[in-house]
Design an enzyme around this catalytic site. Structure first.
Site, PDB file in Angstrom:
ATOM      1  CD  GLU A 218      21.158  36.894  42.353  1.00  0.00           C
ATOM      2  OE1 GLU A 218      22.389  36.750  42.600  1.00  0.00           O
ATOM      3  OE2 GLU A 218      20.427  35.925  42.053  1.00  0.00           O
TER       4      GLU A 218
ATOM      5  CG  ASN B 151      49.811  46.965  43.536  1.00  0.00           C
ATOM      6  OD1 ASN B 151      49.388  45.911  44.016  1.00  0.00           O
ATOM      7  ND2 ASN B 151      49.223  48.124  43.771  1.00  0.00           N
TER       8      ASN B 151
ATOM      9  CG  HIS C 267      14.229  30.457  47.714  1.00  0.00           C
ATOM     10  ND1 HIS C 267      15.105  29.516  48.200  1.00  0.00           N
ATOM     11  CD2 HIS C 267      14.482  30.538  46.379  1.00  0.00           C
ATOM     12  CE1 HIS C 267      15.848  29.049  47.200  1.00  0.00           C
ATOM     13  NE2 HIS C 267      15.489  29.648  46.095  1.00  0.00           N
TER      14      HIS C 267
ATOM     15  CG  PHE D  80      17.989  35.359  46.018  1.00  0.00           C
ATOM     16  CD1 PHE D  80      18.833  34.809  46.955  1.00  0.00           C
ATOM     17  CD2 PHE D  80      16.881  34.625  45.621  1.00  0.00           C
ATOM     18  CE1 PHE D  80      18.608  33.540  47.470  1.00  0.00           C
ATOM     19  CE2 PHE D  80      16.638  33.358  46.113  1.00  0.00           C
ATOM     20  CZ  PHE D  80      17.511  32.814  47.057  1.00  0.00           C
TER      21      PHE D  80
ATOM     22  CG  HIS E 271      47.161  49.417  50.642  1.00  0.00           C
ATOM     23  ND1 HIS E 271      46.714  49.074  49.397  1.00  0.00           N
ATOM     24  CD2 HIS E 271      46.048  49.602  51.396  1.00  0.00           C
ATOM     25  CE1 HIS E 271      45.387  49.056  49.389  1.00  0.00           C
ATOM     26  NE2 HIS E 271      44.963  49.369  50.598  1.00  0.00           N
TER      27      HIS E 271
ATOM     28  CG  HIS F  63      41.947  51.962  47.991  1.00  0.00           C
ATOM     29  ND1 HIS F  63      41.268  50.946  47.353  1.00  0.00           N
ATOM     30  CD2 HIS F  63      43.255  51.766  47.684  1.00  0.00           C
ATOM     31  CE1 HIS F  63      42.131  50.173  46.700  1.00  0.00           C
ATOM     32  NE2 HIS F  63      43.329  50.652  46.887  1.00  0.00           N
TER      33      HIS F  63
ATOM     34  N   PRO G 170      34.049  50.756  47.938  1.00  0.00           N
ATOM     35  CG  PRO G 170      31.920  50.805  48.861  1.00  0.00           C
ATOM     36  CD  PRO G 170      32.908  51.658  48.108  1.00  0.00           C
ATOM     37  CG  LEU G 171      38.012  47.029  47.319  1.00  0.00           C
ATOM     38  CD1 LEU G 171      39.091  46.155  47.941  1.00  0.00           C
ATOM     39  CD2 LEU G 171      38.643  48.027  46.359  1.00  0.00           C
TER      40      LEU G 171
ATOM     41  CG  HIS H 118      44.268  54.093  50.806  1.00  0.00           C
ATOM     42  ND1 HIS H 118      43.211  54.763  51.373  1.00  0.00           N
ATOM     43  CD2 HIS H 118      44.233  52.841  51.324  1.00  0.00           C
ATOM     44  CE1 HIS H 118      42.564  53.959  52.201  1.00  0.00           C
ATOM     45  NE2 HIS H 118      43.145  52.794  52.192  1.00  0.00           N
TER      46      HIS H 118
ATOM     47  CB  SER I  11       9.943  33.912  38.723  1.00  0.00           C
ATOM     48  OG  SER I  11      10.099  32.536  38.414  1.00  0.00           O
TER      49      SER I  11
ATOM     50  CG  ASP J 160      10.951  28.149  45.704  1.00  0.00           C
ATOM     51  OD1 ASP J 160      10.938  26.960  45.326  1.00  0.00           O
ATOM     52  OD2 ASP J 160      11.046  29.100  44.913  1.00  0.00           O
TER      53      ASP J 160
END
Lengths: 684, 684
Positions: free
Chosen positions: B418, B188, B480, B444, B264, B69, B118-119, B29, B386, B476
């Site tokens: 999370e 950009n 869950h 989660f 790009h 990138h 990883p964005l 890139h 919890s 739940d």
């Protein structure tokens, strides 16, 4: 509308039912239902259009409870308005095999549109439902026939607002100018940890304005029924912006502990329920009591809804005369069946055809079928040119004002928002007239794991076009190379992971994915070119696994998927030079192969000879099918794909080496059992 | 500072190197590096404090390239400033076994703080790095000793802003008033799909203001070096708000295709590179050329950084005299070793002790060890009560102005975020002085899969306290209840999934997790009570798997984890009544068990008898250890946990039934081989 004491009684009935049901279950969340009872009453009684006798009426308004833990609110409403949810179902709240589980599940309970509870999903599903309405209306409405013009309403809490998925979906909803989407934020200042000032002090109003939403405020969500109604109507009026209504409520309204996090996730104590009932004019000794005038009031609204549907049916009858094809198409779409003969558009290949990357094979399928399947609506999370998800000449799904497309467009620019895309696809599918697919790199489907799991649980049909499916993507390196991803999604129930090896297998994957009405799919597709294999056919591949290359007196079965199948085929020749006869099996989809008869599976993976799986990622799960496994239980490497394959020995020679070791290791074992032989059946 | 032609030359050198490296790799890139070269130059040359000869100097400013990138930008900088990254390393960009992979990897390349690409991850890591600085400063700084006062700088693109994870982390950063965090948005207008107007039209400035950030604007990011410097300095001045600098740039600046998405993700064409070099005063026939005056200019900045470190070392020497214990603690923390003798605080149990939920056992561990391990810093994604992640009397990590805690606090209120929490933990761990853990429901953790994978890849030490780990959470319900989750994370390389069965196993899990410097862990913990088992010890459990119950002449091995182990023990009695002798093995952690000697593993899972695994979720992966599997390859159910276990037959009788079928099925097979026997070793 003038509000009477019966309205107040109806609101308090919801609160009392919420307290009773959670106390009876000794579990659940009474707080939000009690705080949101007024807005729920106004919405269901005065605003929303629905017919409980036909929960699937196409033009009903959609309601989504994004704060799904508050589901006793929704169950109470469904009961009061006459859906097929009895008072006994309310009493069975949170018990095994009830239709009133701990969080709302769409496939089980009439009147539940989408499965919610995992926070942030519902509001993102709502964006999908609203997009589906906008698209369906743009395609089917005609002058004088506003056939599809429903709204989508969503309730959400602070938790939904904190989750990144809602940021993704709501930013897109603003961009898309979805005036048909109306969300009510339960601004009660309480989360499980206590006051929202501990972690959530952003200016939500300003944030939603930044997304391009209209934001309205109702300061007294417990008493100002007129204000609530006015806000909902003002939301309906604005046609080019979604609306967020900031509704200030008191969690657990009526409880002695109202306004505290104690009422969030635990039932009220017995004495608290008694004072609550007394205060609201109920008999403190009675449980699950609904005054008849409350039923009457609710049923009046339902009757209005039934009448609205009847009127709509008449409109549709006229429409059917004037627009016969469109009407038939709309009816068909709601059955989930595809147009007759569509499958003739699927491409078929022979070994003489050129080697093509399976992402490109996927593009060819889409190009061939898009006309035959008008409900197909796709997109990508900003990787269109890499995922190859857009057919030539596709119109973008965009607000007409942008000049970039219109709402009849069938290509969605999701932006870099994988999780939002997943939840939006679930909403698109739940609407009933669309079949959504979406593209990203396989590695980044993991960003959307929360939504993918709900696709599977809620039994909707969506398709992930997951390209760049392995270390074969090459230079982008380990940050982008999936290792654990196939094992992850193969372990998910009711979800099909396909990894096709060539053109016919790609067509087969699409065939099964498109025709499985209640199961979502993921297609793992290569960046690199793959040859068209001798022995593959669409029909065989639709069985999920099949013999690609048979040989008499075989010494070993090589089992593979996707881009490694052709290397396994080449390994056969290397092995022949070593006087080892190898047969080759392709298993593009575990889930589908597992569903075949034992007899068939035994013919593919027979007793008597050992087997070796070859796949360039985690070996986890392959022990179910093969005796030995060649895979990659480590991260990959950045480099040209052939160099990376060579580094890890995924070459004909590397496979042959391990096949020799396998044959040798198993040679003294008499009557080798195929791993598909099991002592008992799994619970499925 | 006055900018000269040499500054311009240095900037253009970065651009030319970016063009050369991507062209040489035929991949990568060039666009963002060319557009961001000016801000990168100003930041590294005039603003940031770092010493390339000691990339681990504690008080260095941290730099994070969230738009990973664009890493050729970072590699070029590392080279120019004298880090151990040669011009040959630049030439090896994106080739196998280089230290310049396709996206930056922290464990491989000196000067890379965190692994990005990883964005959305990098900016969220940066929030963690900034929190770590705030905390470490609050703990160690003393009057006259501003020992730890570095800034964290991050570059990010439109993609990072669209990802939900960045919304989560940035909202929290605003709440936490992190004045030490300065982010530069590469505005950009281009993403992979083209113009951002297709999907990303929100008002980013307003959004970040809504989070409580200061937002500054630089309109000409290609030429206004003074403006860039002024903005960075203005950002430093504001102490109670993070800053976002909206920097308008032109992607691929200098290319004939500048300002388009063509630059790009693809190298420039040869003729484009030639005109670029000519325009910038370089020899068009030369590649990877760096003018000496550019090296000189960069090395001057590095020398200033080295001098700053030397000054800091003197300050630290004085500090060490005055605050001996603190200084020793700070030095120790950076080694990753825990304080001597800490493990004596781990609780030990006997079967006489009460049954306790493993989430509660985890709380007891935290309560016992928090004083002994001062670098331990924890939190929860709004499930404190919890997850039981907070020790008694813990101080919250909060801005003092809130009155809710202070920056020396060791308990973090993450909110319902999370994914953000996962990436923030990676940043906290990468800082070098902290050992972070975070709680949520096991189900989660999937929301955070993108961050978890980067924990594993970047070899940091973080701990997920993942409670409510199965259908055993009960009411739940399926939304869950994890099914696929353990298989998912067990398939992830360099990641430990623990599912302890009792108190000793919980202590063992913590012991291994806390002492594994380069591996992250997940502890899957029950909501329901579990008895203390006869035969468990911390020592045995640290092997990842061991024999819990041995019997002479056994007919079958039952293998289980967590809350099912005690049921398997009860099944032994049921089987004894049927004259079947069963031994029981507990495998709390696959990853650790796999690392034991073959001999040891054979003693745990011996040849000669069949084995049956029992775990209430997907059976995927268990075939590696056992002949038969009892699990749940479907979604669970909402109800009291005992009812749910009964429904799916996870009872002593249900296990015994399947054990009988297993023994029967295998009785005619001579010399049964344990599944741990393999024909060859996996590549790891």
């Amino acid at each position: 509308m003038a509000y009477t004491e019966t309205d107040t009684l109806a609101i308090n009935t919801i609160r009392v039912l919420a307290a009773d049901a959670t106390a009876h279950a000794n579990s659940g969340h009474p707080g939000a239902p009690m705080g949101m009872a007024p807005v729920a009453h106004v919405l269901f009684n005065k605003i929303m259009k629905f017919n409980p006798k036909n929960p699937k009426w196409l033009n009903r308004d959609r309601f989504v409870l994004s704060n799904g833990h508050a589901c006793v609110l929704q169950y109470a409403l469904l009961h009061l308005y006459g859906y097929a949810l009895s008072i006994d179902d309310l009493k069975a709240f949170r018990s095994v095999d009830s239709i009133t589980p701990g969080h709302p599940e769409a496939h089980d309970t009439p009147g539940i549109e989408v499965t919610t509870g995992p926070l942030g999903q519902g509001i993102s599903n709502a964006v999908g439902l609203a997009m589906a309405q906008a698209h369906t209306g743009a395609v089917f409405n005609k002058p004088g026939f506003d056939l599809v013009d429903n709204y989508t309403y969503a309730f959400l809490g602070d938790g939904c607002l904190m989750e990144g998925i809602s940021s993704e979906a709501c930013s897109l909803a603003g961009h898309l100018q979805l005036g048909n989407l109306i969300a009510v934020w339960d601004d009660n200042h309480i989360t499980i940890d206590g006051d929202t000032n501990q972690a959530f002090t952003e200016d939500v109003v300003k944030r939603y304005e930044s997304y391009g939403w209209q934001v309205l405020t109702v300061g007294d969500g417990e008493n100002d029924l007129e204000g609530i109604e006015a806000a909902l109507k003002a939301a309906q009026e604005v046609k080019d912006k979604p609306t967020l209504i900031k509704l200030t409520t008191i969690i657990g309204y009526g409880s002695k502990l109202q306004g505290t996090h104690s009422v969030h996730g635990s039932p009220l104590k017995a004495d608290d329920i008694k004072q609550l009932k007394t205060k609201f004019g109920f008999n403190p000794e009675e449980s699950f009591a609904v005054p008849q005038q409350v039923y009457d009031l609710c049923h009046q609204a339902s009757a209005r809804g039934a009448a609205a549907e009847e009127e709509w049916n008449q409109l549709f009858a006229k429409y059917s005369e004037q627009y016969k094809a469109e009407a038939a198409d709309l009816v068909r779409r709601q059955t989930g069946d595809l147009p007759e003969g569509w499958e003739k558009s699927l491409p078929v290949y022979t070994p003489a055809d050129a080697a093509v990357a399976s992402r490109k094979l996927s593009e060819i399928v889409l190009q061939k079928i898009y006309e035959a399947i008008p409900e197909l609506i796709g997109g990508s999370a900003d990787l269109t040119g890499s995922n190859l998800t857009r057919w030539k000449g596709a119109i973008d799904f965009q607000p007409p004002a942008t000049g970039l497309g219109d709402y009849s467009g069938r290509y969605i620019r999701y932006g870099v928002r994988e999780h939002g895309m997943g939840a939006i696809m679930n909403g698109l599918a739940a609407y009933g007239t669309l079949l959504p697919y979406g593209g990203t790199f396989l590695n980044f489907v993991s960003y959307a794991a929360g939504a993918v799991r709900l696709s599977a649980l809620s039994q909707v049909r969506t398709i992930w076009v997951a390209t760049h499916d392995s270390i074969g993507l090459g230079e982008d390196g380990p940050t982008h190379q999936p290792i654990e991803t196939l094992a992850h999604f193969r372990a998910l129930p009711n979800f099909m992971v396909w990894r096709p090896a060539d053109g016919n297998e790609t067509s087969a994957a699409y065939y099964v994915a498109l025709t499985s009405k209640h199961t979502s799919s993921l297609l793992a597709l290569s960046r690199q070119n793959l040859p068209q294999l001798e022995g593959s056919t669409i029909e065989k591949a639709t069985k999920g696994g099949y013999v690609l290359h048979e040989v008499e007196g075989a010494d070993i079965t090589l089992v593979s998927t996707g881009s490694e199948v052709c290397i396994a085929i080449d390994a056969v020749k290397v092995l022949a030079e070593k006087n080892i006869k190898a047969r080759v099996v392709s298993i593009p989809c575990f889930e589908v192969f597992d569903a075949q008869s034992r007899e068939y599976r035994s013919s593919v993976l027979p007793d008597g000879i050992p087997s070796l799986s070859i796949e360039v990622m985690s070996t986890m799960g392959w022990e179910r099918y093969t005796h030995e496994q060649f895979g990659l239980n480590r991260f990959g490497a950045s480099g040209a794909y052939k160099d990376v394959y060579k580094k890890f020995e995924f070459t004909p020679e590397g496979i042959a080496k391990r096949a020799v070791l396998t044959v040798d290791f198993w040679k003294d074992v008499p009557n080798i059992r195929s791993p598909i032989n099991r002592a008992f059946q799994q619970l499925i």
